[in-house]
Structure formats: C-alpha cells, structure tokens
Design an enzyme around this catalytic site. Structure first.
Site, PDB file in Angstrom:
ATOM      1  N   HIS A 123       2.159  -8.198   1.438  1.00 38.52           N
ATOM      2  CA  HIS A 123       1.494  -7.980   0.918  1.00 38.52           C
ATOM      3  C   HIS A 123       0.281  -9.295   1.025  1.00 38.52           C
ATOM      4  O   HIS A 123       0.631  -9.994  -0.268  1.00 38.52           O
ATOM      5  CB  HIS A 123       1.501  -7.137   0.372  1.00 38.52           C
ATOM      6  N   GLU A 153       0.985  -1.265   0.349  1.00 37.84           N
ATOM      7  CA  GLU A 153       0.694   0.417  -0.061  1.00 37.84           C
ATOM      8  C   GLU A 153       0.651   1.273   0.070  1.00 37.84           C
ATOM      9  O   GLU A 153       0.490   2.356  -0.676  1.00 37.84           O
ATOM     10  CB  GLU A 153      -0.760  -0.081   0.869  1.00 37.84           C
ATOM     11  N   HIS A 213      -4.756   1.104   7.123  1.00 40.15           N
ATOM     12  CA  HIS A 213      -5.670  -0.219   8.236  1.00 40.15           C
ATOM     13  C   HIS A 213      -4.235  -0.531   8.843  1.00 40.15           C
ATOM     14  O   HIS A 213      -3.289  -0.417   8.639  1.00 40.15           O
ATOM     15  CB  HIS A 213      -5.817  -0.942   7.099  1.00 40.15           C
TER      16      HIS A 213
HETATM   17 ZN   LIG Z   1      -0.199  -4.811   1.908  1.00 38.67          ZN
END
Ligand SMILES: [Zn+2]
Length: 274
Positions: free
Chosen positions: A60, A10, A115
């Site tokens: 990820h 991200e 997040h």
């Molecule tokens: Zn991630």
C-alpha cells in the site's frame, strides 16, 4: 509449505476513508497497527495449516506501513516502494499459495475506497473491467501459484470469487458507500481472517493458479488527458482517445510491465491523481 501474502490497506478492518490510509493523517497510526493485526491473523491461519515459511509484501502507498517488530516472527517482510512486481514483489514458483489481505474492489464501484491502481478511472484486462486482485492473481498465476484467500469488504470478496471461485473470503466490513461501511470488530475479523487463511492454505495444492489463456491486453483510461499524453510517449503505448490508452503483453508479466510503466509515466504528469 511456503505462503506469500500481499497486504494492501483499504480493505483492512475498520478502514473507511482515504485519511485512514494516509501517513500523517489522524487515524493512520491506528490503522497501520490494525493492518499488522490483520496480516498476523492470516499468518496464524497459514501456520495452523502447516506453513513453514511466510513472506509478506507491504503493498500500500509508499509500502512502508507494516511495522516489522509487530509482525509474526515467522514472516519476513518486503518493505519499500521501488519493486518491479510492485504489489506482488517477491513471488516466484517456490510458493504454494498467495493470499491478499486488506484488498479493495475495482474502480467505479461502491466498495470502500474502490480503485484499480491510482491514476486510472477505468482499467480493463483482456476486454473486461479488472481489479488489483485479478491483476495480481495473473502475476501469481504466471509462476504457477494459486490465490487461496482474500480479505476486504463484501464487494472485494465477491469480485475475486467471480473470477476465482475457489478463493476463501474474509469479509471484515460491509460497504454502505465508497466512504462508509459497517465494520466488524477486530476480535471478530481476526477469527474470520485466520479461518479463511487456514482453509485457503489447506487447499493450496488442489487450487488452480489463475493463468491467462493468451496474452495480457490492458486498456485503461487516465483521470486527465495530460497523463495519457505522457504515457503515450512510450513506444509500446497506443493512444485510443484523449484519456484512453492500450498496451499488449505476450504474457501476464509482460503485460503487467507495460501497463505499470505506462501508468507510472502517466502519473508523473499529475502525481496527486488518485
Ligand atoms: Zn492501497
């Protein structure tokens, strides 16, 4: 010098939307390549500072984003998803420092794709809102390994520095919203990441590992009640309200294992919750 790199997606150069980091979506192939470029920039910086061995952990999603054939040949790659230490798999006391490439800020903020582990709408560690970077730093710290560098947006870097003031930061984009940012060019971010990694590696031995003074207590709120109910089947999970649970570990690793297994079981109730 031995360097550990945990690479998320991200906070990679140019990434602004969930589609950018989801296999099968229009821009995913573009950004998995860019992820490799960002990681290679960190490796180059570490090598300039004297690193002789680098281990990269793909951190990820399904954790098969990085392409081995594109990765700098000095590095070995931990690929795949079933890993007890997850984003920190492979860390041990033989490493001189750890680096976080492509990280993002904690849940609830306006950093790009903020997040804290999918499935939770808030996560607290020892009574304070926490980020994936902090959680992973406690795992590195358990093994006596300091985190010396992070790349991501401006919120990611400032959050990390709030708890670990010495960490070198490479800001590759400036978040405008959770789904928008002013992104620097790959040519520019390569320089920034390389410089931060080099500076971080140089001070590896003088940087303190991030150690928890006491145990690790995680209090976290699931997105949906069914998730909390399922997590609470585990005997060590205490359910505080319809969506909130708590686990207590005697140290960083014990706390992580309890937190992670509760989160995984909760997520099995609603696998698509993000
Ligand atoms: Zn991630």
């Amino acid at each position: 010098m031995k360097v550990y790199i945990s690479a998320d997606m991200e906070g990679i150069t140019g990434v602004v939307s969930n589609e950018d980091v989801t296999p099968g979506k229009m821009n995913y192939e573009r950004f998995r390549n860019q992820m490799c470029h960002d990681v290679n920039a960190a490796i180059e910086g570490a090598l300039e500072a004297g690193a002789t061995e680098v281990v990269v952990n793909d951190s990820h999603g399904q954790m098969t984003n990085l392409l081995l054939e594109q990765l700098h040949p000095v590095a070995s790659l931990i690929s795949g998803v079933t890993k007890p230490l997850y984003m920190m798999e492979g860390i041990d006391k033989s490493f001189d420092c750890a680096m976080f490439v492509g990280y993002h800020s904690m849940v609830g903020g306006k950093g790009v794709l903020s997040h804290t582990m999918s499935g939770a709408s808030s996560v607290q560690l020892n009574g304070r809102a926490t980020s994936e970077a902090e959680i992973n730093a406690t795992i590195a710290g358990h093994f006596g390994v300091p985190v010396t560098m992070v790349s991501g947006d401006q919120y990611t870097v400032s959050e990390v520095r709030e708890v670990m003031a010495d960490v070198e930061g490479a800001i590759v984009k400036y978040a405008i919203d959770r789904l928008a940012a002013r992104c620097l060019s790959p040519q520019e971010t390569r320089k920034l990441i390389k410089a931060a990694a080099k500076a971080g590696a140089i001070k590896a031995r003088s940087t303190k590992p991030y150690r928890l003074g006491s145990g690790a207590e995680y209090t976290f709120q699931f997105l949906q009640p069914s998730m909390a109910a399922r997590a609470a089947i585990l005997p060590f999970v205490e359910q505080l309200d319809v969506r909130t649970v708590r686990v207590r570990g005697v140290d960083a690793i014990d706390g992580w294992r309890r937190f992670w297994s509760a989160l995984l079981l909760g997520r099995s109730a609603q696998p698509d919750a993000y």
